[in-house]
Every structure is written in structure tokens, then in C-alpha cells.
Design an enzyme around this catalytic site. Structure first.
Site, mmCIF file in Angstrom:
data_model
loop_
_atom_site.group_PDB
_atom_site.id
_atom_site.type_symbol
_atom_site.label_atom_id
_atom_site.label_comp_id
_atom_site.label_asym_id
_atom_site.label_seq_id
_atom_site.Cartn_x
_atom_site.Cartn_y
_atom_site.Cartn_z
ATOM 1 C CB CYS A 1 41.540 18.171 46.991
ATOM 2 S SG CYS A 1 43.095 19.520 47.933
ATOM 3 C CB CYS B 1 43.860 18.170 54.155
ATOM 4 S SG CYS B 1 42.497 19.623 53.724
ATOM 5 C CB CYS C 1 46.193 23.858 42.592
ATOM 6 S SG CYS C 1 46.622 25.928 42.558
ATOM 7 N N GLY D 1 46.964 20.863 54.148
ATOM 8 C CA GLY D 1 45.880 21.156 55.029
ATOM 9 C C GLY D 1 45.256 22.187 54.717
ATOM 10 C CD GLU D 2 41.060 25.605 56.146
ATOM 11 O OE1 GLU D 2 40.785 25.485 55.073
ATOM 12 O OE2 GLU D 2 41.790 26.354 57.039
ATOM 13 C CB CYS E 1 52.754 26.212 47.823
ATOM 14 S SG CYS E 1 51.122 25.586 48.173
ATOM 15 C CB SER F 1 38.784 26.895 48.999
ATOM 16 O OG SER F 1 40.524 26.802 49.104
ATOM 17 C CG LEU F 2 33.113 31.440 46.730
ATOM 18 C CD1 LEU F 2 32.185 31.489 47.979
ATOM 19 C CD2 LEU F 2 32.951 32.597 45.283
ATOM 20 C CG HIS F 3 35.934 25.807 45.393
ATOM 21 N ND1 HIS F 3 37.224 25.946 44.226
ATOM 22 C CD2 HIS F 3 36.961 25.783 46.885
ATOM 23 C CE1 HIS F 3 38.528 25.974 45.016
ATOM 24 N NE2 HIS F 3 37.960 25.176 46.644
ATOM 25 C CG ASN G 1 45.481 21.684 38.267
ATOM 26 O OD1 ASN G 1 46.079 21.976 36.950
ATOM 27 N ND2 ASN G 1 45.889 22.340 38.924
ATOM 28 C CB SER H 1 44.521 29.587 51.654
ATOM 29 O OG SER H 1 43.408 29.038 50.657
#
Ligand code: SAH
Length: 391
Positions: free
Chosen positions: A135, A128, A356, A181-182, A121, A235-237, A313, A213
Site C-alpha cells: 500500500c 498510516c 485503491c 489511514g486506519e 472513498c 482487509s484480509l490479503h 495497483n 474498512s
């Protein structure tokens, strides 16, 4: 000393000779680099193999290059510039590195071993800007994009460290750009780094096994589909704009109906037509109710989708709680019964804060650098990204 090479040295603003980091180069860039030295283009693949496959950093050992070229590289180039600050191993085999960049910033990289594969990963930015509410990385704010070399060094270093373990099952077969980061806001560097990952003369990873992602940067998704055949995770969420605006603030700029249309375009444009992975962190009482699952089913209908449900998490001060196992199971069953392949992601490396959303790293001198590295891109100026909450 007399040199047979043309003078290609450049100087940094402080007057020191700028040393070219060779981990910044994909094959095309290597060929152009050697062309400026009057060298044939096959030098590119020779040197790539030394660096990425044999992990040789001493140019004198590159014995299929002329002595003069070896010296030339030794004088003007470097390989790798990250320092391992911390290296921790979880009870479940997950290993996390805290890496220091030359400017003092710290980023994190995580290796997650599974029965049939090993996933690395990788981070794409220092901090970010998107500030997703659940997050830990978002809490730090944004400092700057990582260079290609800083992205690829993570793979390069992890491979060396895992090889030194001399244990079976510690191979990197998959890469996910799901660290800090994005990735799609560092588009060019991420694309070049992925090209190096896929190159047979470097890491030769299968394009099925490299995932980028994104929280949904639509113009960049469109551009990506045109130039790179890799897997995409979104990443919907949240299954509606009201909720998603709060959890993933970039939704205010790129709302759900447009995001889903972009996902359809992405799949249609790609040769491989891989399924898109939709990541969904379940937050207790927030986005984990049966009606949320029903909304999600409507939203994703017709898309080749793989749904990844992720238990939240926790981290200090997040204000969220993890959904119960029963809620997770019920949510997952609803989606499966509607025909979606749904996976509940196992939490790994929790004891070393490697799970994550727990990657923190450390940002130096945030405000000044945030301005210096601000780049207008995709009609989304960095300042407005930073202040996305106020849009
Ligand atoms: N910016 C990109 C890449 C970062 S990866 C993106 O948003 O996709 C981010 C992923 O980490 C999210 O999709 C989510 O799956 C996960 N994540 C973030 N915070 C988390 C948390 N606290 N608990 C569990 N997963 C989290």
C-alpha cells in the site's frame, strides 16, 4: 459590543480566539453547544440542515436564526477548513481531490461513479501507521488522526464539487472509509463523522451504504459493533498468519484466528447482520495460488462474507506485480464454487493515481507530530504502531 450570550469563547495557545468548526459536531454535540448559549435544542437541526444540506457557510444567510445568534456564530465559529489543492478527473469519470489541512498536510478523497451508485472513498488519517507492504499510503508513515471536521469536510466538499458539474449520475450514495489511514485507530472521530453521515438532518445516508474498512484492529471492532450499525470491510490479503504477518504487519498483534472470531462476534452483535466484506489484493506469486484460495475457504467457512478480490495497483518501488487475469479468474471461481459471493473489483481512476492503495497525499513534519498526536488506545500505543514491524 454588548452581547446577550454568555461568554463561551476559548483561546488557542497563540492567544487568538478559538473558532469552533461546526463540521466537528454531530447532533448531540450541537445540542450541547447551543445549550451553553441558552438556545433551544432545535437550533441543532436547523443549523445542521443549513450546513450539510444547503451548504450555507455564511451565518447571515441562516434566516431562521435570530440576528443576534447569527452574529454570535459569525464571531466564534467557522464551517469547513480544507482547501482544494488539486482536483483531477479520470477518463472513466473517477474524480480525485487533493485537500490541504490547516497544518499543511495533504490528504486525498476519491469519487467513483458506477451505473447504480456513486461511492466516495474518504481518508481517516494523515498517512498510516500500519505499513501494509503493498500500500502506497503506508510508505509515508503516520502523521496524525483527522478531526471529525476534516473527515466530514471531504464529503461536504465532494458534494459541492459534484453538484457544480450539473451532470446526471454524479450523486454520492455510498461512503467507504477506504482512503488513507486506519479508521479504527481514529475511532472516536470516525464514529462521530459516520453519525453525521447517517443523520437525516445532515446527509441521511443509509447505514447499509456506509462501510468502515479495517486491517483488523480487534478491540475496536468489538467496540464498533456495540455502538454503530454500519457495514464492515476487513482487509484480509492472506489466509495464514505466516504470510499475513508480512503483508499486513498488524497481524502480528491481532492474528487471524482471533480476527475471524472477532468477525463472528461483530456479525452476531449487529442488528442488521450485514455480510462482512473481505478485501483481498492479489499479488502475483505471493498470495494468489490455489492453496491460498483453499485456505481462505476454510478460514471464512460459516461467516456471512462477501469476498472482494482486488487486482494489485502498482506504484513505484512496491516490488509486487499484478496477478494475471487468468489467475484472478481461477481464484475467484474456487471461492464461488465453495459458496462465497465473490466480486472482482474493477480498477478505477488509474490514470489519475486514484485507484485503491495509490492514495499518497503528503505528510508534513512527520516525526514531531507523530509524537505529539500519539494517543494510547486499545492497548496499542502509537509508537508501537509505528514500529509494528519490529514487534
Ligand atoms: N486501513 C484500512 C483502510 C484503508 S483501505 C484497511 O486496511 O482496510 C485499504 C484497502 O486498499 C485495502 O483493503 C486494499 O483493498 C486496498 N489497497 C491497498 N493498497 C492497494 C494496492 N496497491 N492495490 C490495490 N488495492 C490496494
Amino acid at each position: 459590543m454588548k452581547t446577550i450570550f454568555p461568554q463561551v469563547e476559548t483561546y488557542d495557545t497563540d492567544g487568538f480566539v478559538h473558532r469552533q468548526n461546526l463540521l466537528d459536531f454531530d447532533r448531540q454535540a450541537f445540542e450541547a453547544y447551543f445549550a451553553t448559549m441558552g438556545e433551544p435544542s432545535f437550533r441543532a437541526t436547523q443549523v445542521m440542515k443549513w450546513i450539510h444540506q444547503s451548504a450555507v457557510t455564511d451565518f447571515q444567510q441562516m434566516n431562521n436564526l435570530s440576528k443576534a445568534l447569527r452574529q454570535r456564530l459569525a464571531d466564534t465559529a467557522i464551517i469547513n477548513n480544507l482547501k482544494i489543492k488539486k482536483d483531477v478527473l479520470s477518463v472513466d469519470g473517477t474524480r480525485k481531490w487533493l485537500l490541504q489541512l490547516t497544518d499543511g498536510n495533504l490528504i486525498e478523497t476519491v469519487f467513483i461513479p458506477e451505473d447504480d451508485r456513486g461511492t466516495l472513498c474518504i481518508s481517516s488519517q494523515v498517512g498510516c501507521a500500519l505499513d501494509c507492504s503493498f500500500c502506497a499510503t503506508g510508505r509515508q508513515g503516520f502523521n496524525r488522526n483527522l478531526a471529525v471536521s476534516e473527515i466530514i469536510s471531504q464529503l461536504w466538499l465532494a458534494l459541492q464539487c459534484l453538484q457544480e458539474e450539473k451532470k446526471p449520475g454524479r450523486k454520492i450514495t455510498n461512503v467507504v472509509m477506504m482512503g488513507m489511514g486506519e479508521p479504527l485507530l481514529n475511532f472516536d472521530n470516525v464514529v462521530t463523522a459516520v453519525r453525521i453521515m447517517l443523520d437525516d438532518f445532515a446527509y441521511g445516508l443509509s447505514k447499509r451504504r456506509v462501510t468502515i474498512s479495517t486491517a483488523g484492529i480487534i478491540p475496536a471492532m468489538d467496540r464498533l459493533a456495540d455502538i454503530l450499525d454500519v457495514r464492515l470491510a476487513v482487509s484480509l490479503h492472506a489466509p495464514n498468519d505466516n504470510l499475513r504477518n508480512k503483508l499486513v504487519p498488524v497481524n502480528q498483534r491481532y492474528p487471524l484466528n482471533e480476527l475471524i472470531s472477532a468477525c463472528h462476534r461483530f456479525v452476531d452483535k449487529q442488528q442488521a447482520r450485514y455480510r462482512i466484506t473481505f478485501e483481498y489484493v492479489l499479488l502475483d506469486g505471493i498470495n494468489d495460488k490455489p492453496e491460498h484460495a483453499r485456505e481462505m475457504i476454510r478460514l471464512l467457512r460459516g461467516l456471512p462474507a462477501l469476498i472482494n478480490l482486488i487486482p494489485f495497483n502498482p506504484f513505484t518501488g512496491s516490488g509486487y506485480k499484478t496477478s494475471s487475469a487468468a489467475t484472478l479468474r481461477y481464484f475467484s471461481e474456487q471461492l464461488s464454487q465453495a459458496g462465497f459471493t465473490t466480486v472482482i473489483r474493477k480498477t478505477r481512476g488509474k490514470d489519475i493515481a486514484a485507484a485503491c492503495g495509490q492514495l499518497a497525499g503528503k505528510i508534513q513534519d512527520k516525526s514531531r507530530r507523530a509524537r505529539r498526536f500519539a494517543e494510547p488506545r486499545y492497548g496499542m500505543r502509537q509508537e508501537s504502531v509505528v514500529n509494528i514491524k519490529t514487534i
